[in-house]
Design a protein around this motif. Structure first.
Motif, PDB file in Angstrom:
ATOM      1  N   GLY A   1       0.701 -19.983  -1.737  1.00 52.43           N
ATOM      2  CA  GLY A   1       1.901 -19.979  -0.919  1.00 52.43           C
ATOM      3  C   GLY A   1       2.392 -18.568  -0.664  1.00 52.43           C
ATOM      4  O   GLY A   1       2.057 -17.634  -1.393  1.00 52.43           O
ATOM      5  N   PRO A   2       3.196 -18.353   0.383  1.00 48.76           N
ATOM      6  CA  PRO A   2       3.615 -17.007   0.750  1.00 48.76           C
ATOM      7  C   PRO A   2       4.670 -16.395  -0.153  1.00 48.76           C
ATOM      8  O   PRO A   2       4.808 -15.178  -0.208  1.00 48.76           O
ATOM      9  CB  PRO A   2       4.171 -17.186   2.168  1.00 48.76           C
ATOM     10  CG  PRO A   2       4.640 -18.609   2.202  1.00 48.76           C
ATOM     11  CD  PRO A   2       3.661 -19.371   1.355  1.00 48.76           C
TER      12      PRO A   2
ATOM     13  N   ARG B   1       3.832 -10.660   1.132  1.00 48.51           N
ATOM     14  CA  ARG B   1       3.917  -9.816   2.326  1.00 48.51           C
ATOM     15  C   ARG B   1       4.650  -8.523   2.039  1.00 48.51           C
ATOM     16  O   ARG B   1       4.367  -7.484   2.646  1.00 48.51           O
ATOM     17  CB  ARG B   1       4.636 -10.602   3.441  1.00 48.51           C
ATOM     18  CG  ARG B   1       4.819  -9.843   4.737  1.00 48.51           C
ATOM     19  CD  ARG B   1       3.501  -9.490   5.371  1.00 48.51           C
ATOM     20  NE  ARG B   1       3.664  -8.779   6.633  1.00 48.51           N
ATOM     21  CZ  ARG B   1       2.691  -8.126   7.243  1.00 48.51           C
ATOM     22  NH1 ARG B   1       1.479  -8.099   6.718  1.00 48.51           N
ATOM     23  NH2 ARG B   1       2.906  -7.509   8.375  1.00 48.51           N
ATOM     24  N   GLN B   2       5.602  -8.555   1.126  1.00 46.76           N
ATOM     25  CA  GLN B   2       6.362  -7.340   0.807  1.00 46.76           C
ATOM     26  C   GLN B   2       5.446  -6.223   0.294  1.00 46.76           C
ATOM     27  O   GLN B   2       5.691  -5.041   0.546  1.00 46.76           O
ATOM     28  CB  GLN B   2       7.434  -7.661  -0.231  1.00 46.76           C
ATOM     29  CG  GLN B   2       8.531  -8.583   0.287  1.00 46.76           C
ATOM     30  CD  GLN B   2       9.411  -9.110  -0.837  1.00 46.76           C
ATOM     31  OE1 GLN B   2       8.979  -9.250  -1.976  1.00 46.76           O
ATOM     32  NE2 GLN B   2      10.652  -9.420  -0.506  1.00 46.76           N
ATOM     33  N   LEU B   3       4.404  -6.585  -0.414  1.00 47.33           N
ATOM     34  CA  LEU B   3       3.477  -5.583  -0.935  1.00 47.33           C
ATOM     35  C   LEU B   3       2.731  -4.904   0.210  1.00 47.33           C
ATOM     36  O   LEU B   3       2.502  -3.686   0.180  1.00 47.33           O
ATOM     37  CB  LEU B   3       2.489  -6.235  -1.908  1.00 47.33           C
ATOM     38  CG  LEU B   3       3.087  -7.110  -3.009  1.00 47.33           C
ATOM     39  CD1 LEU B   3       1.978  -7.691  -3.884  1.00 47.33           C
ATOM     40  CD2 LEU B   3       4.075  -6.325  -3.860  1.00 47.33           C
ATOM     41  N   SER B   4       2.340  -5.680   1.222  1.00 44.86           N
ATOM     42  CA  SER B   4       1.638  -5.113   2.370  1.00 44.86           C
ATOM     43  C   SER B   4       2.539  -4.169   3.165  1.00 44.86           C
ATOM     44  O   SER B   4       2.115  -3.099   3.598  1.00 44.86           O
ATOM     45  CB  SER B   4       1.131  -6.238   3.286  1.00 44.86           C
ATOM     46  OG  SER B   4       0.221  -7.073   2.613  1.00 44.86           O
ATOM     47  N   VAL B   5       3.784  -4.578   3.359  1.00 49.02           N
ATOM     48  CA  VAL B   5       4.726  -3.748   4.115  1.00 49.02           C
ATOM     49  C   VAL B   5       4.924  -2.400   3.422  1.00 49.02           C
ATOM     50  O   VAL B   5       4.895  -1.334   4.057  1.00 49.02           O
ATOM     51  CB  VAL B   5       6.070  -4.475   4.290  1.00 49.02           C
ATOM     52  CG1 VAL B   5       7.129  -3.535   4.853  1.00 49.02           C
ATOM     53  CG2 VAL B   5       5.887  -5.686   5.204  1.00 49.02           C
ATOM     54  N   GLU B   6       5.102  -2.427   2.116  1.00 47.23           N
ATOM     55  CA  GLU B   6       5.313  -1.174   1.390  1.00 47.23           C
ATOM     56  C   GLU B   6       4.062  -0.310   1.399  1.00 47.23           C
ATOM     57  O   GLU B   6       4.149   0.921   1.496  1.00 47.23           O
ATOM     58  CB  GLU B   6       5.766  -1.451  -0.039  1.00 47.23           C
ATOM     59  CG  GLU B   6       7.195  -1.941  -0.121  1.00 47.23           C
ATOM     60  CD  GLU B   6       7.774  -1.846  -1.525  1.00 47.23           C
ATOM     61  OE1 GLU B   6       7.103  -1.307  -2.429  1.00 47.23           O
ATOM     62  OE2 GLU B   6       8.906  -2.331  -1.711  1.00 47.23           O
TER      63      GLU B   6
END
Length: 430
Positions: free
Chosen positions: A360-361, A384-389
Motif C-alpha cells: 500500500g502507498p 512517495r515522500q522518500l522519492s520526493v526528498e
C-alpha cells in the motif's frame, strides 16, 4: 514543494514547477494479478507473530552485508536478491503432510543462511549462530528438516544459476574509456578526478529484464533547450557549496540522503516487512522482489547513463557556454559516473513502486536516521515522500540536475513494474 523558504523566511520560487507525478498504470495485469491483489490495504503498524523468523534473517542479512559486503552497491543488492529469492522459492510450496509454518520458517532460514555463508564466508560464524537460534524456536521433526533441506537446495540452485552474471566488483567497475572533452560529454570530476565507476553494470545479466537496454530512456534535454538552462540555473543557485538561497532544511535534506541508496532503503523495507501482515512466504517474496527489481534497476541505470554520457553539473557550470564559473563547487562531492539519470532516484522510484504495490502507498508513521546526517531523525507516512526528498536532495547537493533526478524516478518505476508483472516464473521453485 514548488517553492522553498530562504534564510530570511521569504519564499523563493523554484525555477519551474515540478511536473505532475507519473500516471500509475494498473499493476493488476495478467502476470501480476495474484501478486498484487492485496496491495490496496494499509497494513497494520505491528508485526504479525509469524514475522519473527523473517525479521531475524532480515537483520542478519543487513548485518552481514554491512560487515563483509562488497564495495560495489549492486553486488550487495545481488546478495540480498539471491538470498531472499531462494527463500521465496523454498517457501512457496509445502509438501503434503508437513506443518506449513514450521516448514516455511525452516526453509527461509536454510535458504538465506546457505546463500549468505556462500557469498559472505567471513560471516559464517555469526550466521551459523543465528541458524541454530532460529531452528531452536521450531518444533523438531520432518517438517523442520525438510524445510531446511529445501531452503538449502533452492539457494544452491540459484547460486549456480547466477554464477558469472557480471555483478562481482571487478566486472561492475570494468574500465571505461573517457571520450574527448566536448560540450555535454562526461568527464572525470573534481576533486579526485576518479575514473568512471559502474560502467560494467550495463553489461551484467539482469534477473528479469530481457535486455539491459529494455527501458533505456530518451535523451536528456538538449544543451540549447530552455529545460537545460533551467536545470543549470537551479543547481547553480541551490547546489553550490556557498549557496545563499538554500535553506538549512534543504541542506539537511541533501546531507540526509547522501549515502548509499542500498543502506538508506534498508530501514523502510524492514518497516514494510514488519507491518506486512503476510505469512513467511509473503514476507520472503516482498524482500526478494524488492531487491531483484533494484538489481535490474541499477543495470538499466548504467545502460542509460553510458548511452548518453551526460556531463555533471560541476563540469557544465565550470566549462559550459552558459555563464561559466571556473570556481563553482557543489555542496557535496560528485560521484564518478554520468549525470543522466540519477541512480539515487532510479533506486527510489523502484523501491516506491514495489512497496506501494505490495504493502500500500501509506503506512503508520515511521522514523528514519541517516549515517551521513548524525543526530537527524525524520518521520514519514508514505513511500512517495522518500522519492520526493531524494529528488530534491541531489539538486541541493549540487551533483545532479532535476531532469536527471526526475528521469531516474521514471526509469526505476518502469523497471519495478516489469519485475512485478513478470514475477511468476522468477518465484517458481526449481
Amino acid at each position: 514543494m514548488d517553492g522553498t523558504t530562504n534564510a530570511q523566511g521569504g519564499r523563493v520560487s523554484s525555477p519551474r514547477p515540478r511536473p505532475a507525478a507519473l500516471p500509475r498504470r494498473t499493476l493488476l495485469a495478467a502476470g501480476a494479478a495474484t501478486l498484487l491483489t492485496t496491495a490496496v490495504a494499509v497494513r497494520p503498524a505491528v508485526a504479525a507473530p509469524s514475522a519473527a523468523t523473517a525479521l531475524t534473517w532480515y537483520d542478519a542479512t543487513a548485518e552481514a552485508i554491512a560487515a563483509a559486503g562488497a564495495a560495489t552497491q549492486i553486488t550487495n543488492s545481488r546478495t540480498w536478491a539471491v538470498a531472499w529469492l531462494a527463500a521465496a522459492r523454498a517457501t512457496r510450496a509445502v509438501p503434503a503432510g508437513a506443518g506449513h509454518g514450521t516448514f516455511r520458517r525452516a526453509a527461509l532460514s536454510g535458504a538465506v543462511h546457505r546463500a549468505l555463508v556462500t557469498l559472505l564466508p567471513g560471516r559464517a560464524e555469526q550466521l551459523d549462530a543465528t541458524l541454530r537460534q532460529t531452528l531452536a524456536t521450531l518444533p523438531g521433526g520432518p517438517a523442520r528438516e525438510h524445510g531446511l533441506s529445501e531452503g538449502r537446495r533452492q539457494a544452491d540452485l540459484l547460486l549456480a544459476e547466477r554464477q558469472g552474471d557480471g555483478l562481482d566488483p571487478a566486472s561492475v567497475d570494468a574500465p571505461y574509456r573517457v571520450k574527448p572533452a566536448a560540450p555535454g560529454v562526461w568527464q572525470p570530476t573534481p576533486p579526485a578526478y576518479a575514473p568512471a565507476a559502474q560502467y560494467g553494470n550495463r553489461l551484467a545479466t539482469p534477473f528479469l529484464l530481457p535486455t539491459q537496454s529494455r527501458f533505456r530512456l530518451g535523451p536528456p534535454p538538449a544543451l540549447d533547450s530552455r529545460r537545460y538552462a533551467e536545470d543549470l540555473a537551479e543547481v547553480r543557485a541551490y547546489g553550490a557549496v556557498g549557496s545563499t538561497v538554500r535553506t538549512a532544511r534543504q541542506t539537511e535534506t541533501a546531507t540526509f540522503w547522501l549515502g548509499s541508496s542500498l543502506t538508506l532503503s534498508t530501514r523502510p523495507l524492514r518497516v514494510a516487512l514488519a507491518r506486512s501482515g503476510e505469512d513467511v512466504a509473503g514476507q520472503a517474496r516482498l524482500v526478494a522482489l524488492f531487491h531483484t527489481a533494484l538489481v535490474d534497476t541499477q543495470i538499466a541505470t548504467s545502460d542509460t547513463k553510458y548511452a548518453y554520457e551526460r556531463w555533471r553539473p560541476v563540469t557544465a557550470l565550470r566549462t559550459g557556454a552558459l555563464d561559466p564559473d571556473p570556481a563553482w563547487t557543489p555542496l557535496h562531492t560528485t560521484p564518478a559516473h554520468p549525470d543522466y539519470p540519477s541512480g539515487h532516484n532510479t533506486y527510489a522510484g523502484a523501491a516506491e513502486t514495489v512497496l506501494t504495490a505490495l504493502t500500500g502507498p501509506r503506512t503508520a508513521p515511521f522514523e528514519l536516521t541517516s549515517p551521513t546526517a548524525p543526530g537527524v531523525t525524520r518521520t514519514y507516512t508514505a513511500w512517495r515522500q522518500l522519492s520526493v526528498e531524494n529528488t530534491d536532495a541531489r539538486v541541493f547537493s549540487g551533483i545532479h540536475t532535476r531532469s536527471a533526478d526526475e528521469a531516474g524516478l521514471v526509469l526505476g518505476t518502469r523497471v519495478a513494474r516489469h519485475t512485478l508483472q513478470n514475477a511468476g516464473p522468477l518465484l517458481a521453485a526449481r
